[in-house]
Design an enzyme around this catalytic site. Structure first.
Site, mmCIF file in Angstrom:
data_model
loop_
_atom_site.group_PDB
_atom_site.id
_atom_site.type_symbol
_atom_site.label_atom_id
_atom_site.label_comp_id
_atom_site.label_asym_id
_atom_site.label_seq_id
_atom_site.Cartn_x
_atom_site.Cartn_y
_atom_site.Cartn_z
ATOM 1 N N ASP A 231 0.876 -1.165 0.000
ATOM 2 C CA ASP A 231 0.000 0.000 0.000
ATOM 3 C C ASP A 231 0.921 1.224 0.000
ATOM 4 O O ASP A 231 2.120 1.128 0.273
ATOM 5 C CB ASP A 231 -0.959 -0.015 1.202
HETATM 6 C C1 BGC Z 1 -5.027 3.245 -0.095
HETATM 7 C C2 BGC Z 1 -5.061 2.259 -1.246
HETATM 8 C C3 BGC Z 1 -4.838 2.984 -2.543
HETATM 9 C C4 BGC Z 1 -3.519 3.730 -2.466
HETATM 10 C C5 BGC Z 1 -3.200 4.503 -3.724
HETATM 11 C C6 BGC Z 1 -3.771 4.109 -0.108
HETATM 12 O O1 BGC Z 1 -3.843 5.115 0.842
HETATM 13 O O2 BGC Z 1 -5.106 2.564 1.133
HETATM 14 O O3 BGC Z 1 -6.283 1.596 -1.260
HETATM 15 O O4 BGC Z 1 -4.865 2.086 -3.608
HETATM 16 O O5 BGC Z 1 -3.565 4.666 -1.387
HETATM 17 O O6 BGC Z 1 -4.031 5.593 -3.863
#
Ligand code: BGC
Length: 751
Positions: A231
């Site tokens: 993530d």
């Molecule tokens: C989120 C993800 C997301 C990523 C990119 C993170 O903060 O938890 O679900 O895909 O950001 O935007």
């Protein structure tokens, strides 16, 4: 997998390999110019494409290209319709491909452990079977278009509070049965090209550095073949993460962490073979998407809007549709004087905030859609203010008075309530399950003036409904995407039926919810104290009253269930069950039924939920039509994760199968007898006397060894059964001493 020599990791220098396992920037993988290896783009996800062209940021602050905003997972999952979800996946894949994006970052299938989780709109269910099935359908649909998915957020990321540091303290059985099971299903059946590891820790270990989760469970046990990315910002120590099984850190760090990886390999801290494996997976991903990038095609946005509309109706859950003066309020009578009240009918709430926020290609609102369908203006009053929505009149009392006037002039009132956007989002959790007080006050006032009230709800997570007696018809639409407004009009007018069934229980009170008292934790720790009793497993096992149970939802017709029959084949881990029930449309119009199959194990050595969903089938039948619904259950449907043997086990004995329309509306049941596995663990001095006495080898040995011990009455026997063998020997209760115990253990081991 590698076919093109371009993508052979052996051609890369150490520095090039290290550069590949961390992103180039916020959304792209690194390129290797020397070898002509390009960079590919990954982008959110999940219910629409969020491709930022300028000012990339992961918080959703910058604008993104227009894309179809499909219903959020909460709404889409409520359809329980794998085939429809697959079609939505195909459309998402087409838009991803047409925009030169390699991977759509979704679906999200974390379990809805508490309705307070701010991100529940992005997740499917409180149940792992539904989460896994809907997740797999999306992955298959998207990937059928030659682009990838990222199954997220693996694992035990069930809250937003402190999500980037918190340690989820969960016993292994609960992890396996509840929190990992959905991921396992998607991996085994759909092989997502990528998986996104979550920010949090699990039992103290950061997921991005967790070899048990990233390698042992995911790859060695489930056979995962794709790439694991982090993530955004979830990596704190890239060499440790690569060592644990992570392949790609996102976003990039401008070279800083690639340098750490090079240094770690040089110093011997990181085995170069681990880096090779990770870099090879990045190369495989880049290679895999080349055909799609070479031929992006176009996406049919008109057709996608129509599909979004179909899906929003399919996910709308009709919670009640009581008779008022002899007839149910829905579908609406077109000849009646219909009024619409509620700001949300013209300023729709249709998606959540954060990384999943899509810039929709169009936006339908209920009021406009109803007027278009009826071909006439519909009397309207905003009824209340909504945080985040600008209104001309900010005085709630005046808005309420106006709403009552409009309601008085109508035969039936459609009152659109819901959660204001600032109350639920990625990044923080909700603090209450209640609707805003000003909305409830308007409902009370309107219902007093006109009891013919249809309440429509838009919210990403469940809300409590102490006011529901004022809503004879109640339609939960979740956050239904850009076409939700027209889809709701379709449902209200009966052009489509409400196809949704609850994938999460609607509780009566926050205090009744399973994680209450253990959510969201404190001091960087959240204890999953309710264990496997999550969602309906909790409410049903504790026999708690709920507002609306898991699986519930009405259509515009009715269904009858015949008897449930079942045949058992095989034994132990080879057991399979074939169950069959005939379902008949007993109403006057074509309609959909979600036939749910629950399994109960009334007697078990471990705490088991009173019943668990193990399969479902979605059928559409004409009036009077019947169909036989057949379920083929594998042994896993009967199993629990044995905490000591560390594997799935089938315990022998009676099981009950239940077919029904919700977890509380069982229409047919049958009992089966299953021959279980040998579950005897190894006997030791620490094994309790009761365990010795239940063991086929240990029992006669113990009886023999204890022949000279005094007779025990029932009470004493019960006490002694709880004692480890060593303690009864030490206390002189056994008739043998510690040497005798060593001998006994050795004989038991020999068998
Ligand atoms: C989120 C993800 C997301 C990523 C990119 C993170 O903060 O938890 O679900 O895909 O950001 O935007």
């Amino acid at each position: 997998m590698t076919t093109d020599p371009h993508y052979d990791v052996a051609a890369l220098t150490l520095e090039e390999k290290a550069s590949l396992v961390t992103g180039r920037d916020v959304w792209r993988t690194a390129e290797v110019e020397r070898l002509g290896i390009g960079s590919v783009m990954v982008t959110d996800g999940p219910h629409g494409l969020r491709k930022q062209e300028a000012s990339p940021d992961e918080l959703g602050l910058g604008a993104s290209v227009p894309a179809t905003c499909f219903p959020t997972a909460a709404a889409l999952g409520s359809s329980w319709d794998d085939e429809l979800v697959r079609r939505v996946g195909v459309a998402l894949g087409d838009e991803t491909r047409a925009n030169d994006v390699a991977v759509l970052l979704g679906p999200g299938i974390n379990i809805k452990r508490s309705p307070l989780c701010g991100r529940n709109f992005e997740y499917v269910s409180e149940d792992p079977l539904v989460s896994g099935r809907i997740g797999a359908a999306l992955v298959q649909g998207i990937q059928s278009r030659g682009v990838g998915t990222s199954l997220k957020h693996y694992a035990a990321n069930n809250q937003e509070t402190d999500r980037m540091r918190v340690s989820a303290e969960v016993d292994e059985r609960t992890l396996r049965e509840i929190y990992l099971a959905g991921f396992e299903h998607v991996v085994r059946t759909a092989q997502p090209w990528t998986i996104m590891c979550s920010y949090n820790r699990v039992n103290g270990v950061r997921v991005s550095e967790n070899p048990w989760l990233l390698t042992q469970v995911l790859r060695d046990e489930w056979g995962y073949e794709g790439l694991v990315m982090s993530d955004w910002g979830a990596v704190w120590d890239l060499p440790a993460a690569v060592d644990a099984g992570l392949d790609l850190e996102m976003p990039g760090t401008g070279g800083r962490t690639a340098a750490d990886v090079v240094a770690a390999v040089r110093s011997g801290r990181l085995d170069e073979a681990a880096l090779d494996r990770a870099a090879a997976r990045v190369l495989a991903l880049v290679e895999r998407v080349q055909p799609a990038l070479a031929d992006p095609g176009t996406a049919d946005l008109e057709a996608h809007h129509a599909l979004a509309r179909e899906a929003a109706a399919a996910g709308a859950v009709l919670l009640s549709n009581d008779e008022v003066e002899g007839a149910p309020l829905l579908p609406l009578d077109r000849a009646a004087r219909i009024a619409v009240i509620g700001e949300l009918a013209r300023s729709p709430r249709y998606q959540g905030a954060g990384s999943s926020q899509v810039n929709p290609t169009r936006l339908d609102d209920l009021l406009g859609a109803l007027e278009a369908e009826l071909g006439a203006p519909v009397p309207f009053a905003p009824g209340f203010t909504v945080a985040g929505v600008p209104v001309e009149q900010a005085d709630d009392a005046a808005l309420r008075a106006e709403a009552v006037e409009v309601a008085t002039e109508a035969d039936v009132v459609v009152l659109f309530l819901g959660l204001p956007a600032p109350e639920e989002s990625e990044g923080f959790d909700r603090t209450t399950l209640e609707l805003p007080a000003n909305q409830v006050a308007t409902l009370d006032a309107v219902a007093a003036a006109n009891p013919h009230v249809v309440v429509v709800l838009a919210n990403g997570g469940a809300v409590t409904m102490p006011w529901r007696q004022h809503a004879p018809a109640l339609l939960e639409t979740w956050l239904g995407g850009q076409a939700a407004g027209s889809a709701i009009a379709d449902v209200l007018l009966g052009l489509r039926e409400p196809g949704g069934r609850l994938t999460e229980t609607v509780p009566l009170r926050l205090e009744d919810t399973p994680a209450f008292g253990n959510f969201p934790g404190e001091a960087r720790t959240v204890r999953y104290g309710e264990g496997v009793l999550v969602g309906y497993r909790w409410y049903d096992t504790r026999d708690l009253a709920v507002a609306f149970p898991f699986g519930h939802g009405l259509g515009y017709t009715t269904f009858g269930y015949g008897p449930l029959t079942a045949a058992v084949r095989g034994t132990g881990a080879e057991t399979t069950i074939r169950a069959e029930v005939t379902v008949t449309n007993t109403g006057a119009r074509r309609g959909k039924e979600v036939v749910q199959l629950y399994v109960a194990d009334p007697e078990s050595a471990v705490v088991r939920p009173v019943h668990e969903l193990k399969d479902y089938a979605t059928v559409v039948l004409e009036p009077g039509e019947s169909t036989a619904v057949v379920f083929e259950l594998p042994a896993r449907a009967l199993s629990y994760w044995h905490p000591e043997l560390s594997r799935w086990v089938v315990e022998g004995g009676a099981f009950v199968l239940e077919a029904g329309a919700s977890s509380r509306d069982v229409r047919a049941r049958t009992e089966i007898e299953v021959v279980g596995e040998q579950l005897w663990g190894e006997l030791t001095a620490e094994s309790r006397v009761g365990e010795w006495r239940a063991h086929p080898v240990g029992a006669p040995l113990l009886a023999d060894a204890m022949a000279s011990a005094p007779e025990l009455d029932e009470t004493m026997q019960a006490m002694v059964d709880e004692m480890p063998a060593r303690v009864i020997a030490a206390l002189g209760l056994a008739g043998f001493d510690l040497d005798g115990l060593d001998e006994l253990v050795a004989r038991a081991r020999r068998g």
